[in-house]
Design an enzyme around this catalytic site. Structure first.
Site, PDB file in Angstrom:
ATOM      1  N   GLY A 276       0.839  -1.198   0.000  1.00 12.61           N
ATOM      2  CA  GLY A 276       0.000   0.000   0.000  1.00 12.61           C
ATOM      3  C   GLY A 276       0.866   1.237   0.000  1.00 12.61           C
ATOM      4  N   ALA A 277       1.887   1.229   0.867  1.00 13.60           N
ATOM      5  CA  ALA A 277       2.789   2.362   1.001  1.00 13.60           C
ATOM      6  C   ALA A 277       4.008   1.914   1.786  1.00 13.60           C
ATOM      7  CB  ALA A 277       2.102   3.508   1.737  1.00 13.60           C
ATOM      8  N   MET A 278       5.054   2.735   1.770  1.00 13.72           N
ATOM      9  CA  MET A 278       6.286   2.364   2.470  1.00 13.72           C
ATOM     10  C   MET A 278       6.874   3.568   3.176  1.00 13.72           C
ATOM     11  SD  MET A 278       8.516   0.140   3.314  1.00 13.72           S
ATOM     12  CE  MET A 278       9.875   0.624   4.387  1.00 13.72           C
ATOM     13  N   HIS A 312      -0.760   6.147   8.829  1.00 17.36           N
ATOM     14  CA  HIS A 312       0.030   4.963   9.199  1.00 17.36           C
ATOM     15  C   HIS A 312       1.517   5.194   8.912  1.00 17.36           C
ATOM     16  CE1 HIS A 312       0.563   0.444   9.393  1.00 17.36           C
ATOM     17  NE2 HIS A 312       1.644   0.780   8.707  1.00 17.36           N
ATOM     18  N   GLU A 313       1.803   5.661   7.708  1.00 18.04           N
ATOM     19  CA  GLU A 313       3.209   5.847   7.325  1.00 18.04           C
ATOM     20  C   GLU A 313       3.849   6.965   8.152  1.00 18.04           C
ATOM     21  OE1 GLU A 313       4.254   3.424   5.635  1.00 18.04           O
ATOM     22  OE2 GLU A 313       2.243   2.753   5.103  1.00 18.04           O
ATOM     23  N   GLU A 335       4.454  -2.724  12.890  1.00 18.96           N
ATOM     24  CA  GLU A 335       3.232  -2.591  12.088  1.00 18.96           C
ATOM     25  C   GLU A 335       1.973  -2.478  12.941  1.00 18.96           C
ATOM     26  OE1 GLU A 335       3.338  -1.663   9.324  1.00 18.96           O
ATOM     27  OE2 GLU A 335       5.301  -2.270   8.594  1.00 18.96           O
TER      28      GLU A 335
HETATM   29 ZN   LIG Z   1       3.499  -0.063   8.269  1.00 20.46          ZN
END
Ligand SMILES: [Zn+2]
Length: 859
Positions: A276-278, A312-313, A335
């Site tokens: 999804g993303a980093m 989140h990121e 996470e």
């Molecule tokens: Zn994450």
């Protein structure tokens, strides 16, 4: 209790770990990507510390060619050579003589490829409106793919500082973790872009992106410039992501009580992206749907997705980037924590979204896996790189976040926050383990956090709490047992320290109670004669509740005194008990009937979830009875709500309207709803703003469900020409909702013929395996094309795609057999879990789906 044996893990993990005799301190890296030939060349000088005399130096490298190696100190220079160990993903460097301890400068020249597997240093392509293809070079290093771009000590604990120079074409943008320090012309009409030195961090957080990107103007967030980067033409979709980015960055700096550790923050939308993303420090990369959105046309769920992922990121910039796990077994905490914090931030940003209520669905998804024998403990031994890849699952994210929420609610939000802040300050720029967090929380809260959390982190599964009335009528008896869908003899003896929050109504009024259940049973005295009781008040407990029949009758008669998340829990626990064979199906139907007057979106989602499961399991002959039940239950709710948005109604109400219409038009096969949805679609097609955004996903699903070949062609065209990533995704996955075999066959072909990006194709395949019209044909297609798919798709997507097999209830032995001979890389325990979920569905069907529709318990 069986605790995780860390001594054991150390030994077996050893083969994957680099020797401790040499450690990197600082990397100077120069890279020159070639976007036409999909290659790159590079050189690096690494300041290393050698702790004992060594004959060779080992570091990670994969799919790289090493051309030159040397080692120097003062005027002393050793030339060396490299040998690549592909199996262990290492380069072994040897030199003329033994390398003596001390500080050395290691220089390596190397070459590599810009792969198309969406990991390491890879290429991504997109077409502009004129049909011209453009290439981007970008990175995705977590978990262990930095080694595909640079030779490095690719382990989270090998933190170092980095200084990067990129040599790129004049017209391209170059982005990395830090701000640009200098830019100057280079040979062959190129430019040389040098970035400032990073903070001390892990290799998996390094990032560099090169392409024709454009950026928004920065917004200033307490001194940090925050921009959104996008490929040309998408500027109009950046505002929302930037807004939530600024809000959450500020929110976290305040929550943690620590300034943002980078010098700028770029949010970058990449056309091809496997996850999804980093959370690369200062340069967060996203798949486009998770960052770019048109807030005027997107549904609330699509906006929420952007808000969630961006938050989140951002949460990771501290938790993960500033303080990092020691090794990959700690990835869960990284996470789980970011998932927990994303909820907290989005809830603070849009309280009326009631994000913690909808989190009930995520908690339920985690429980659906964690109720299996093949689940794993949250913290789990990780040895090899593909073990690390297998950790990115619902247990790490959703179960992990759920137990943190349970702990936060038990300790109190402020005590919890103080502990987190203390933990981050103690370990900043370094690495930590799970126990360090519990220590910090114990110090701030003076509660036995470690003892309690160990039962949740190191044991698989979760308990079901049985509740009965005491014989005196003024107490309740509580007992715990592991919840399992399929009980195997001798298994399931675990016990937890369960923080119970209880609300009870007696003849003396309503009282609240807090109890830590640490043994198999306990009794709770109440202030008066019991009328009804709710266990799991506030809904944040990670356990199921099973009431005796009199207590269940009591609590369902008092629904108006429960909050939405508590009502959600009552429905969700009943459904879980039915699937586990602890209650008959008719109990669920009887329960659903009591919710006819329900107005909350998430409670309805719990009810509809049960019907969706039944839709997958029942035979064709039962379907009309099921459909009639859906109509009987949902029609009054939709009539109350009406088709037209009401002035001033909440976004959740309009989303509920969409959910009810969607379910009536598909699972309910309601012809009137279908006809009206088609009219609305025609209106929407002519004037997109004329239909409420939250109805659009439902009407698209209904048009597909009842769709003709012409509809299919239109959706496919809309997928290809979509203006926003959300529209693209909507129309793509809707192709799997059609029902005519020849159309579904075309959708199957699309998973392999290049019409769909490999980041999405596996998910289209999964949807096709879950469509009851074509699931077995889709399964045959997958088996036939397995090798092609394994070669084409990102590794992390294959186990997720295989989730589609959970609906293949009539071919369970064949599915089992297939995976005996086809092993899935990065599958972790996920494949085993899919197979057990399928067995659960088959057992449910054998137990509950009687030969005659009347016996289902329906009228
Ligand atoms: Zn994450």
């Amino acid at each position: 209790m069986h605790y995780y044996d860390s001594a054991n893990v150390q030994t077996s993990a050893e083969v994957y770990r680099l020797p401790a005799s040499v450690k990197p301190q600082h990397y100077e890296i120069r890279l020159e990507p070639d976007l036409k030939n999909f290659t790159f060349s590079g050189e690096e000088t690494v300041a290393i510390e050698v702790y004992e005399p060594v004959n060779e130096i080992q570091l990670n490298a994969l799919e790289l060619t090493i051309d030159e190696v040397s080692l120097s100190r003062d005027s002393h220079k050793l030339s060396g050579k490299a040998e690549l160990d592909e199996v262990n993903e290492r380069a072994i460097l040897s030199f003329d003589t033994k390398v003596e301890p001390g500080r050395w400068s290691l220089r390596i020249k190397f070459r590599g490829i810009l792969n198309d597997k969406l990991h390491g240093f890879y290429r991504s392509q997109y077409k502009d409106p004129a049909g011209q293809t453009h290439t981007i070079a970008t990175t995705q290093f977590e978990a262990t793919d930095a080694r595909r771009a640079i030779p490095c000590w690719d382990e989270p604990a090998a933190k170092a500082t980095f200084k990067l120079t990129l040599v790129v074409d004049q017209n391209l943008a170059a982005i990395s973790n830090t701000a640009i320090e200098s830019e100057k012309p280079a040979a062959n009409g190129k430019k040389e872009v040098t970035f400032r030195q990073t903070i001390r961090m892990s290799t998996y957080l390094l990032a560099f992106v090169v392409g024709e990107f454009k950026a928004t103007d920065p917004v200033d967030v307490a001194g940090t410039p925050l921009r959104v980067w996008y490929v040309p033409g998408k500027e109009a979709l950046t505002r929302y992501g930037q807004e939530v980015g600024a809000f959450s960055l500020n929110f976290f700096a305040n929550y943690y009580g620590i300034k943002y550790p980078g010098d700028k923050l770029d949010l970058i939308a990449i056309p091809d992206f496997a996850a999804g993303a980093m959370e690369n420090l200062g340069a967060i990369t996203f798949r486009e749907t998770a960052l770019l959105v048109d807030e005027k046309t997107a549904s609330r769920a699509e906006l929420e997705r952007v808000a969630d992922v961006v938050s989140h990121e951002n949460a990771h910039m501290w938790f993960g980037d500033l303080v990092t796990m020691q090794w990959w077994n700690g990835i869960w905490l990284n996470e789980a924590f970011a998932t927990f914090m994303e909820m907290l931030a989005v809830d603070a940003w849009k309280p009326h979204w009631e994000r913690w209520v909808s989190f009930g669905l995520s908690r339920g998804a985690a429980m659906a896996v964690d109720g299996l024998n093949s689940t794993r403990s949250i913290e789990y031994p990780v040895h090899s790189p593909s073990d690390a890849g297998g950790m990115f699952d619902v247990l790490t994210y959703e179960k992990g976040a759920s137990v943190l929420r349970m702990l936060e609610q038990y300790l109190g939000a402020e005590e919890f926050r103080k502990g987190i802040s203390r933990y981050l300050r103690e370990h900043e720029y370094g690495n930590a383990e799970t126990g360090d967090l519990w220590d910090a929380l114990e110090e701030s809260s003076h509660q036995p956090v470690r003892r309690m959390m160990d039962t949740w982190i190191f044991q698989p599964g979760f308990p079901i709490i049985s509740v009965e009335k005491g014989s005196d009528g003024r107490s309740i008896k509580l007992s715990q047992k592991r919840f399992l869908y399929l009980r195997e003899p001798g298994k399931g003896t675990e016990q937890w320290h369960v923080p119970l929050m209880i609300k009870a109504a007696t003849d003396k009024g309503v009282s609240e109670h807090k109890l830590l259940l640490t043994s198999a049973e306990a009794a709770l005295q109440l202030p008066g004669n019991l009328k009804w009781v709710l266990v799991n008040q506030g809904g944040s407990g990670f356990y199921r509740v099973r009431y005796s029949s009199d207590l269940l009758a009591g609590v369902t008669a008092a629904l108006d005194q429960l909050s939405p998340i508590e009502r959600f829990g009552v429905v969700s626990d009943t459904w879980a008990a039915v699937v586990a064979g602890l209650a008959p199906l008719k109990e669920f139907f009887a329960m659903a009937a009591k919710f006819r007057n329900e107005t909350d979106l998430n409670v309805w989602r719990a009810i509809l979830g049960g019907f969706a499961y039944l839709d997958t399991v029942v035979d064709e002959q039962h379907r009309p009875a099921m459909q009639a039940e859906v109509r009987r239950l949902l029609t009054p709710a939709l009539e109350r709500l009406g088709w037209e948005p009401k002035p001033g109604e909440s976004e959740l109400q309009s989303q509920l309207r969409g959910s009810l219409i969607g379910a009536l038009g598909t699972q309910g096969e309601d012809p009137q709803v279908q006809a009206r949805a088609r009219e609305l679609y025609a209106k929407y097609r002519n004037a997109p703003g004329s239909v409420d955004n939250n109805l659009v996903p439902a009407i698209i699903a209904i048009v597909a469900h009842t769709g003709s070949e012409a509809d299919y062609k239109e959706f496919k065209e809309k997928f290809k020409t979509a203006r926003t990533p959300q529209d693209e995704q909507r129309y793509l996955y809707a192709l799997a909702d059609f029902r005519r075999p020849e159309l579904l066959r075309d959708a199957m072909q699309m998973t392999l013929n290049g019409e769909v990006r490999t980041q999405n194709a596996p998910y289209l395949m999964m949807e096709l395996m879950m469509n009851t019209e074509c699931r077995y044909e889709a399964w045959a297609f997958l088996k036939q094309n397995w090798d092609k798919m394994a070669a084409a798709y990102p590794e992390n997507a294959i186990p997720r795609m295989c989730g589609g097999v959970t609906s293949l209830v009539d071919q369970q032995p064949d599915v089992d057999q297939f995976f005996k001979t086809h092993k899935v890389k990065q599958g972790g325990k996920t494949i085993e879990q899919h197979l057990e979920r399928l067995r659960v569905a088959v057992a449910f069907k054998q137990r509950e789906i009687a030969p005659a529709p009347a016996d289902l318990g329906l009228k």
